[in-house]
Design a protein around this motif. Sequence first.
Motif, PDB file in Angstrom:
ATOM      1  N   LEU A  13      -6.294   5.015   7.108  1.00 16.78           N
ATOM      2  CA  LEU A  13      -6.819   3.689   7.375  1.00 16.78           C
ATOM      3  C   LEU A  13      -6.508   2.725   6.235  1.00 16.78           C
ATOM      4  O   LEU A  13      -6.259   1.536   6.471  1.00 16.78           O
ATOM      5  CB  LEU A  13      -8.333   3.779   7.599  1.00 16.78           C
ATOM      6  N   PHE A  14      -6.494   3.207   5.010  1.00 17.59           N
ATOM      7  CA  PHE A  14      -6.274   2.337   3.858  1.00 17.59           C
ATOM      8  C   PHE A  14      -4.853   1.770   3.812  1.00 17.59           C
ATOM      9  O   PHE A  14      -4.682   0.562   3.586  1.00 17.59           O
ATOM     10  CB  PHE A  14      -6.613   3.087   2.560  1.00 17.59           C
ATOM     11  N   PRO A  15      -3.802   2.565   4.036  1.00 19.02           N
ATOM     12  CA  PRO A  15      -2.463   1.954   4.103  1.00 19.02           C
ATOM     13  C   PRO A  15      -2.352   0.906   5.203  1.00 19.02           C
ATOM     14  O   PRO A  15      -1.688  -0.117   5.018  1.00 19.02           O
ATOM     15  CB  PRO A  15      -1.548   3.149   4.383  1.00 19.02           C
ATOM     16  N   PHE A  16      -3.016   1.160   6.321  1.00 18.64           N
ATOM     17  CA  PHE A  16      -2.980   0.182   7.411  1.00 18.64           C
ATOM     18  C   PHE A  16      -3.639  -1.130   6.986  1.00 18.64           C
ATOM     19  O   PHE A  16      -3.098  -2.223   7.223  1.00 18.64           O
ATOM     20  CB  PHE A  16      -3.690   0.760   8.638  1.00 18.64           C
ATOM     21  N   ILE A  17      -4.800  -1.029   6.345  1.00 15.50           N
ATOM     22  CA  ILE A  17      -5.499  -2.239   5.887  1.00 15.50           C
ATOM     23  C   ILE A  17      -4.659  -2.980   4.856  1.00 15.50           C
ATOM     24  O   ILE A  17      -4.509  -4.213   4.914  1.00 15.50           O
ATOM     25  CB  ILE A  17      -6.884  -1.867   5.310  1.00 15.50           C
ATOM     26  N   PHE A  18      -4.081  -2.240   3.901  1.00 12.76           N
ATOM     27  CA  PHE A  18      -3.260  -2.882   2.866  1.00 12.76           C
ATOM     28  C   PHE A  18      -2.028  -3.535   3.479  1.00 12.76           C
ATOM     29  O   PHE A  18      -1.585  -4.605   3.044  1.00 12.76           O
ATOM     30  CB  PHE A  18      -2.844  -1.862   1.808  1.00 12.76           C
ATOM     31  N   ALA A  19      -1.462  -2.902   4.498  1.00 15.15           N
ATOM     32  CA  ALA A  19      -0.289  -3.474   5.155  1.00 15.15           C
ATOM     33  C   ALA A  19      -0.645  -4.774   5.864  1.00 15.15           C
ATOM     34  O   ALA A  19       0.113  -5.757   5.811  1.00 15.15           O
ATOM     35  CB  ALA A  19       0.298  -2.470   6.139  1.00 15.15           C
ATOM     36  N   ILE A  20      -1.785  -4.816   6.499  1.00 13.24           N
ATOM     37  CA  ILE A  20      -2.238  -6.038   7.179  1.00 13.24           C
ATOM     38  C   ILE A  20      -2.493  -7.145   6.155  1.00 13.24           C
ATOM     39  O   ILE A  20      -2.075  -8.303   6.342  1.00 13.24           O
ATOM     40  CB  ILE A  20      -3.509  -5.764   8.000  1.00 13.24           C
ATOM     41  N   ILE A  21      -3.187  -6.790   5.068  1.00 11.31           N
ATOM     42  CA  ILE A  21      -3.458  -7.777   4.019  1.00 11.31           C
ATOM     43  C   ILE A  21      -2.156  -8.319   3.441  1.00 11.31           C
ATOM     44  O   ILE A  21      -2.002  -9.530   3.229  1.00 11.31           O
ATOM     45  CB  ILE A  21      -4.338  -7.166   2.910  1.00 11.31           C
ATOM     46  N   ALA A 334       7.962  -6.395   2.864  1.00 10.31           N
ATOM     47  CA  ALA A 334       8.895  -5.375   3.343  1.00 10.31           C
ATOM     48  C   ALA A 334       8.181  -4.050   3.564  1.00 10.31           C
ATOM     49  O   ALA A 334       8.387  -3.365   4.580  1.00 10.31           O
ATOM     50  CB  ALA A 334      10.037  -5.215   2.341  1.00 10.31           C
ATOM     51  N   ALA A 335       7.322  -3.673   2.599  1.00  5.83           N
ATOM     52  CA  ALA A 335       6.573  -2.417   2.744  1.00  5.83           C
ATOM     53  C   ALA A 335       5.600  -2.501   3.917  1.00  5.83           C
ATOM     54  O   ALA A 335       5.436  -1.531   4.681  1.00  5.83           O
ATOM     55  CB  ALA A 335       5.827  -2.114   1.450  1.00  5.83           C
ATOM     56  N   SER A 336       4.969  -3.652   4.093  1.00  9.91           N
ATOM     57  CA  SER A 336       4.006  -3.818   5.193  1.00  9.91           C
ATOM     58  C   SER A 336       4.693  -3.718   6.546  1.00  9.91           C
ATOM     59  O   SER A 336       4.214  -3.031   7.462  1.00  9.91           O
ATOM     60  CB  SER A 336       3.295  -5.173   5.058  1.00  9.91           C
ATOM     61  N   LEU A 337       5.813  -4.405   6.693  1.00 14.39           N
ATOM     62  CA  LEU A 337       6.527  -4.385   7.969  1.00 14.39           C
ATOM     63  C   LEU A 337       7.140  -3.016   8.259  1.00 14.39           C
ATOM     64  O   LEU A 337       7.225  -2.596   9.416  1.00 14.39           O
ATOM     65  CB  LEU A 337       7.611  -5.467   7.962  1.00 14.39           C
ATOM     66  N   ARG A 338       7.569  -2.335   7.214  1.00 18.37           N
ATOM     67  CA  ARG A 338       8.110  -0.980   7.400  1.00 18.37           C
ATOM     68  C   ARG A 338       7.007  -0.041   7.892  1.00 18.37           C
ATOM     69  O   ARG A 338       7.235   0.788   8.800  1.00 18.37           O
ATOM     70  CB  ARG A 338       8.667  -0.464   6.064  1.00 18.37           C
ATOM     71  N   TYR A 339       5.818  -0.170   7.335  1.00 21.09           N
ATOM     72  CA  TYR A 339       4.708   0.708   7.730  1.00 21.09           C
ATOM     73  C   TYR A 339       4.203   0.375   9.133  1.00 21.09           C
ATOM     74  O   TYR A 339       3.930   1.272   9.938  1.00 21.09           O
ATOM     75  CB  TYR A 339       3.569   0.577   6.721  1.00 21.09           C
ATOM     76  N   LEU A 340       4.087  -0.919   9.447  1.00 24.50           N
ATOM     77  CA  LEU A 340       3.480  -1.332  10.715  1.00 24.50           C
ATOM     78  C   LEU A 340       4.445  -1.260  11.890  1.00 24.50           C
ATOM     79  O   LEU A 340       4.057  -0.860  13.000  1.00 24.50           O
ATOM     80  CB  LEU A 340       2.931  -2.754  10.591  1.00 24.50           C
ATOM     81  N   PHE A 341       5.705  -1.670  11.627  1.00 23.40           N
ATOM     82  CA  PHE A 341       6.636  -1.808  12.751  1.00 23.40           C
ATOM     83  C   PHE A 341       7.947  -1.044  12.582  1.00 23.40           C
ATOM     84  O   PHE A 341       8.801  -1.097  13.453  1.00 23.40           O
ATOM     85  CB  PHE A 341       6.959  -3.294  12.978  1.00 23.40           C
TER      86      PHE A 341
END
Length: 455
Positions: A13-21, A334-341
């Motif tokens: 859950l924490f990587p997801f929250i950080f990616a959204i932020i 870049a890290a957020s978009l890689r994790y989410l999509f």
Amino acid sequence: MEAQLEPDQSPSLFPFIFAIIGLVWYVGLWSIGLLGCRTGRRRYRMRPRSPLATAPPDSIPGVSILRPLKGLDANLYENLESTFTQEYPDFEIILSVADEQDQALPIARDLISKYPSISARIIIGEEVVGVNPKVNNLIRSYREATHDILWVIDSGVSVAPGTLARSVDLLESPTYTRPPKRRVAVVHHVPFASATEGFLGSRIEEAFLNTNHAKMYLAINTVSIESCVVGKSNLYRRSDLERESNDDRDCTHGLAAFGKFLAEDNMIASALWHELDLRHDLSCDVVHIAIGKMSLSDYVWRRVRWIRVRKHMVLAATIMEPFTENLMASSIAAASLRYLFGIPIWLFLVVHHAAWLWVDLDVYESLAGHPLPADRRWWFFTAWCLRELLALPIWFLAMLGNEVIWRGKKYEVLRAGEVKGTSGDGNHGGLFRLFTRWRQQDSHYQPLPSNHSDT
């Protein structure tokens, strides 16, 4: 079985929250950048002539133009002459120097002789009211000025002939219609730099001021939720300054009350904003800065100086500054978009940097009034890239200390942006002494540093 999976699932859950932020932060930065770009297009690509330019002298407010001088700035003659040629019926010019041997004096006298119809005079000799040498140089001019409206403009900048009339238009504009009703107290101008010398530091400073700095400066002032003023060229009323700057502790008032600050321009604007609940406005004019000989070391320590000043004035914003820079913001996104999509990092970074550069160039063209010249593109792109690469190391260097060098003197930055003089020869030491080997004997704004302030 479910009880065994929960501990393994909860950390995800924490990587997801950080990616959204991170993604929200990135979108916010782009919104600010695009706002600055849009403001540049709307405000600076057309500069109408003010009706005040041809009005009868007795129907408009008079203006006292104060120009503090110190040495031979790059293009000093043209800079000073630009105030003598203002299309405005009622103004005076006061040129001030601290020392009667100052190299700028012959130029000032030549211009006064060249324009005998202009009310202009020179004041020689400073009055020490604080540690800020620019304020000490200005204080007599401030007190002896004939008019209430003061235009304080650095010696290192030049302006278009219609700048004063358009600025007075804004200063005299009706009270802001939306609540709370706030009168304009400061009119300021975006700096636009030209590297007159082929020095690396000059090129990087030019790229920084004309793109990232201008973009953020325009956006912040468009939103107008906080005071943000650079002191290259400011118009304000002496009566306002006298009213809001009383200091009961040492009985100083007016301009003298700001002699204890290194960034007196920012402090004056902030005091008018917060203490008198007045507002600022940007003119549709820029002020042109001719950057002389600035080495890479000069550029680095110039940026360090003003970050160290800012961190004692707006600590939270200074701490967050690296996350607003291109490389840091793009890495987070870049890290957020890689994790989410699952978007490839390399693909995103290519698109991002191309778009970021396009926006910066659009801001440049808005302020310059023309596209980037073809013969300067390679140098400009190189300087732009170096500016981006140096931003984070300069920030870390700035956060490690509190001492700054300004105009050959060493100061320690104190709480709230105040400074005190310290002992030393005005050279940078410590772990970073290597930088000083690159310094030129007649460094930027040659041959003596000027009275410029920065963001």
